[in-house]
Design a protein around this motif. Structure first.
Motif, PDB file in Angstrom:
ATOM      1  N   ARG A 159      -9.168  -2.117   0.904  1.00 39.73           N
ATOM      2  CA  ARG A 159      -8.523  -3.062  -0.028  1.00 39.73           C
ATOM      3  C   ARG A 159      -9.389  -4.369   0.405  1.00 39.73           C
ATOM      4  NH1 ARG A 159      -2.279  -1.272   1.614  1.00 39.73           N
ATOM      5  NH2 ARG A 159      -2.382   0.102   0.870  1.00 39.73           N
ATOM      6  N   THR A 207       1.189  -5.091  -4.693  1.00 41.07           N
ATOM      7  CA  THR A 207       1.109  -3.284  -5.429  1.00 41.07           C
ATOM      8  C   THR A 207      -0.091  -2.905  -4.461  1.00 41.07           C
ATOM      9  OG1 THR A 207      -0.851  -4.387  -6.042  1.00 41.07           O
ATOM     10  CG2 THR A 207       1.278  -3.643  -7.896  1.00 41.07           C
ATOM     11  N   ARG A 208       0.119  -1.852  -3.988  1.00 38.08           N
ATOM     12  CA  ARG A 208      -0.933  -0.651  -3.515  1.00 38.08           C
ATOM     13  C   ARG A 208      -2.419  -1.079  -4.238  1.00 38.08           C
ATOM     14  NH1 ARG A 208       3.859   2.556  -2.555  1.00 38.08           N
ATOM     15  NH2 ARG A 208       3.967   2.814  -0.266  1.00 38.08           N
ATOM     16  N   PRO A 209      -2.950  -1.730  -3.505  1.00 41.18           N
ATOM     17  CA  PRO A 209      -4.524  -1.708  -4.472  1.00 41.18           C
ATOM     18  C   PRO A 209      -5.308  -0.489  -4.320  1.00 41.18           C
ATOM     19  CG  PRO A 209      -3.962  -3.589  -2.264  1.00 41.18           C
ATOM     20  CD  PRO A 209      -3.417  -2.319  -2.349  1.00 41.18           C
ATOM     21  N   GLU A 247     -10.259   5.194  -1.973  1.00 37.05           N
ATOM     22  CA  GLU A 247      -9.989   4.032  -0.918  1.00 37.05           C
ATOM     23  C   GLU A 247     -10.455   4.927   0.203  1.00 37.05           C
ATOM     24  OE1 GLU A 247      -5.659   3.959   1.472  1.00 37.05           O
ATOM     25  OE2 GLU A 247      -5.676   4.453  -0.561  1.00 37.05           O
ATOM     26  N   ARG A 257     -14.688  -0.007  -5.054  1.00 42.39           N
ATOM     27  CA  ARG A 257     -13.500  -0.823  -6.011  1.00 42.39           C
ATOM     28  C   ARG A 257     -12.359   0.664  -5.964  1.00 42.39           C
ATOM     29  NH1 ARG A 257     -18.023  -3.852  -6.560  1.00 42.39           N
ATOM     30  NH2 ARG A 257     -17.611  -5.958  -5.591  1.00 42.39           N
ATOM     31  N   GLY A 278      -4.642  -5.108   5.772  1.00 40.62           N
ATOM     32  CA  GLY A 278      -4.470  -4.944   4.173  1.00 40.62           C
ATOM     33  C   GLY A 278      -3.241  -3.984   4.850  1.00 40.62           C
ATOM     34  N   PRO A 285      -5.336  -8.917   0.699  1.00 42.56           N
ATOM     35  CA  PRO A 285      -3.953  -9.159  -0.088  1.00 42.56           C
ATOM     36  C   PRO A 285      -2.692  -9.259  -0.227  1.00 42.56           C
ATOM     37  CG  PRO A 285      -4.992  -6.343   1.244  1.00 42.56           C
ATOM     38  CD  PRO A 285      -5.943  -8.004   1.348  1.00 42.56           C
TER      39      PRO A 285
END
Length: 699
Positions: free
Chosen positions: A308, A302-304, A324, A321, A251, A298
């Motif tokens: 990731r 967008t920045r999850p 980070e 979830r 990711g 991903p």
């Protein structure tokens, strides 16, 4: 005194030596069609002089983008939005290549940093001779004379193992084999003796012997020139044997980094663990299905939030979830995971992302579906692309092959590039007629079929192409591509055909909405699923799969192989599976045939052939494979030498010019297939390896 900016990198790569390259918190964005992809998000890594760093991960994880960012070779719309790329060229203070103007980058590219691109055919200029292309960096960067540049180019081609370099200098790229083109690409990258070599998938889709030669060549040149190297690849076997440290990307970020032995002994990130679990070597040894990683990486539009990998991880929690994870561990082994794997080697039965399950029963019918009797295919030599040269001779692509394939089995064909595997597949499908011999399908000689009967035959035998993208019309939507075989064969009305297309997409695990998209809008693994769906559109009995997973990363490869096996079980399909990947063939095939220079030199049950090969060529192939284990000892003696020309094959045994056990008899007479180790395991060799001690690793 101003501090050296390289002294503050994440880790001195080798003792107290200042890093040659330091990538610090690199961010890259790519704007296209009103969308922005956050391709890299805070990548940091360093490289010591003379060190080899491997970068691994699935397609789309950021491996190639990291390599290209070092040289500022970003795709259209790409830009570095943050971070530094500090490179020490040996002439003074390090240069930040991320902020350097284009003239500075042009001075670095091909001079102090060499780049070997993934596809040498597309990276070479088809209008320039090999000599002109290898000499070009010298003329640009070292301002030498054309005579000296030409001489240095020839010397470099000789250094990279190009046969007859003086003659090859005047060739064009299309006149060379894949392995030779790769040697040219390496020569271009090395001719100015750079301090750093970046190799992006340098051995993808090459057979095991060519791959071994290229990698040995790179290792030897690194030692001679004292170069550092970044090796980008999805081949974990290559990584295990060829680098000092590994960075695992997912990711657009670094998920784990460690020394190669530490990483393979005890991967800590669940993504790394899942990649290792998907290796076909493990499944073949345990007799299980391949472990797969559910879902896809991903899209990075967008920045999850959070980790990731969490949407695909069997161990993810609410924390994964929403938050980070930071890189933990120490400078020798760092990982970004809230629930890391145990810090000791994982057992063979421990689950990764998906628990492996034993293979279900196979639907098999002992009846013979395909029978080849002494099949030969010869092609006339040409003087050029448009003119046939009178009396120029012939090339024997297939030379007297006999084999049988029973209903419901998978028959694997292995061998080096140019051995006749793909030609044999085209003969079976009926795309080309054999020059001599007989091909019987379901008891019928396909060479005696009328045009109408041959058309019906092609409903029962379908071809799954190696390059799924090139085999599809880019102007046609997927729905039209999948309907086309039904339309040509006059099967059903439009409504029935659309229902069939929807069912095919369900079978191969693609959404029904895919019918409105074009081939370029799919990933490599998804396109291979489409290729399989098209091959199944007419409900064939036999599918000839020509290198269907050669260019796929290990997780996608596992998905496709499991899908093929599930469909075989559910539909009673028979596969003729052509590949140079011995581990994949060992996992999938029931029976294996080994080809060399148009000849079938060994056939037998897959387990017997891989564990106790009878032909020296088979043994050499197995010894040449890179096992995905950095501690594994060398299995034996890898294959060496060049394959002879099919236009003038050696007398007697065709392998004798490369065989370490060749004797006078091998040149005098061609060996006849026998069964020295028992029924069903045949070998064409005067001196078979009956007393071969112990099982041989297939990598």
């Amino acid at each position: 005194m101003t501090a050296d900016p390289l002294s503050a990198t994440t880790r001195p790569a080798s003792g107290t030596a200042a890093p040659l390259l330091a990538v610090e918190d690199l961010h890259v964005e790519i704007a296209s069609r009103g969308r922005t992809v956050h391709a890299l998000d805070g990548v940091s890594l360093d490289l010591a002089p003379g060190e080899a760093l491997g970068i691994v991960g699935e397609s789309g994880c950021g491996k190639t983008m990291t390599a290209l960012s070092v040289l500022g070779l970003l795709p259209k719309g790409g830009r570095i939005t943050g971070g530094r790329v500090l490179f020490r060229d040996g002439t003074g203070s390090p240069t930040d290549l991320a902020a350097a103007p284009e003239p500075v980058l042009r001075h670095v590219r091909g001079n102090t940093i060499g780049m070997v691109f993934q596809d040498p055919l597309t990276s070479l200029n088809p209008t320039m001779t090999i000599g002109a292309q290898v000499a070009e960096p010298l003329l640009l960067h070292q301002h030498t004379t054309r005579r000296d540049a030409w001489a240095k180019a020839e010397e470099t081609l000789r250094l990279v193992g190009m046969p007859q370099p003086a003659e090859r200098m005047r060739n064009y790229p299309h006149q060379l084999s894949g392995g030779m083109r790769q040697r040219v690409a390496i020569a271009m990258a090395l001719v100015c003796e750079p301090r750093l070599l970046i190799a992006d998938e340098p051995t993808t889709a090459l057979d095991v012997t060519t791959q071994h030669q290229i990698l040995e060549l790179i290792d030897d040149l690194r030692a001679r020139l004292g170069m550092a190297m970044i090796l980008v690849t999805h081949d974990l076997g290559v990584i295990a044997k060829r680098v000092d440290r590994v960075a695992v990307m997912y990711g657009g970020k670094i998920a784990e980094s460690a020394g190669v032995r530490s990483l393979f002994a005890a991967p800590r990130h669940r993504y790394t663990e899942a990649l290792f679990a998907a290796l076909p070597e493990r499944a073949a040894a345990e007799g299980t299905t391949l472990a797969t990683i559910p879902g896809l990486p991903p899209a990075l539009l967008t920045r999850p939030a959070g980790c990731r990998f969490a949407p695909r991880c069997a161990y993810a929690t609410a924390e994964c979830r929403t938050e980070e994870p930071a890189l933990l561990g120490d400078s020798d082994h760092a990982y970004a995971c809230f629930h890391p794997a145990a810090a000791e080697p994982i057992s063979a039965t421990e689950p990764a992302a998906v628990v492996e399950s034993p293979l279900a029963g196979r639907l098999t019918d002992p009846g013979i579906l395909l029978d080849l009797d002494n099949v030969t295919k010869r092609y006339a030599l040409h003087a050029g692309p448009f003119a046939r040269r009178k009396g120029a001779g012939e090339v024997g692509a297939v030379a007297g092959v006999s084999l049988t394939v029973t209903r419901g089995e998978t028959f694997g064909i292995v061998g080096e590039s140019g051995c006749g595997k793909s030609t044999l597949g085209r003969l079976v499908v009926g795309l080309e007629p054999p020059t001599d011999g007989t091909i019987r399908f379901a008891g019928r000689d396909i060479g005696a079929l009328s045009r109408r009967e041959l058309r019906a035959h092609r409903r029962d035998v379908q071809l799954m192409f190696q390059d799924s993208y090139a085999s599809m019309d880019p102007r046609m939507r997927v729905g039209t591509i999948l309907r086309e075989p039904l339309v040509i064969q006059g099967i059903g009305d439009r409504t029935a055909q659309q229902r069939r297309v929807a069912a095919l997409l369900d079978d191969v695990g693609l959404p029904r909405g895919a019918v409105d998209r074009y081939p370029h809008e799919f990933s490599g693994g998804q396109r291979q699923r489409l290729g399989l769906a098209r091959a199944l559109a007419l409900s064939p009995s036999l599918v000839v799969a020509d290198e269907p997973v050669s260019a796929l990363d290990v997780s996608v490869q596992a998905q496709i192989l499991n899908l093929m096996r599930d469909l075989q079980r559910d539909r009673g399909l028979t596969y003729l599976f052509i590949s140079h990947d011995l581990a994949v063939v060992r996992h999938l095939a029931d029976t294996v045939g080994v080809m060399y220079l148009g000849k079938l030199v060994e056939t037998g049950p897959a387990r017997e052939v891989f564990e106790r090969p009878l032909h020296p060529y088979t043994r050499g192939l197995l010894d040449t494979v890179n096992a995905p284990d950095p501690t594994a000892p060398a299995a034996g003696t890898p294959l060496t030498g060049e394959t002879p020309s099919a236009a003038a094959p050696p007398s007697g045994c065709r392998f004798r010019t490369r065989c370490p056990a060749a004797r006078a008899r091998c040149a005098e007479s061609e060996p006849v297939p026998t069964e020295p180790a028992g029924p069903g395991h045949r070998v064409a060799c005067h001196f078979p390896l009956v007393a071969s001690p112990g099982p041989v690793s297939s990598g």
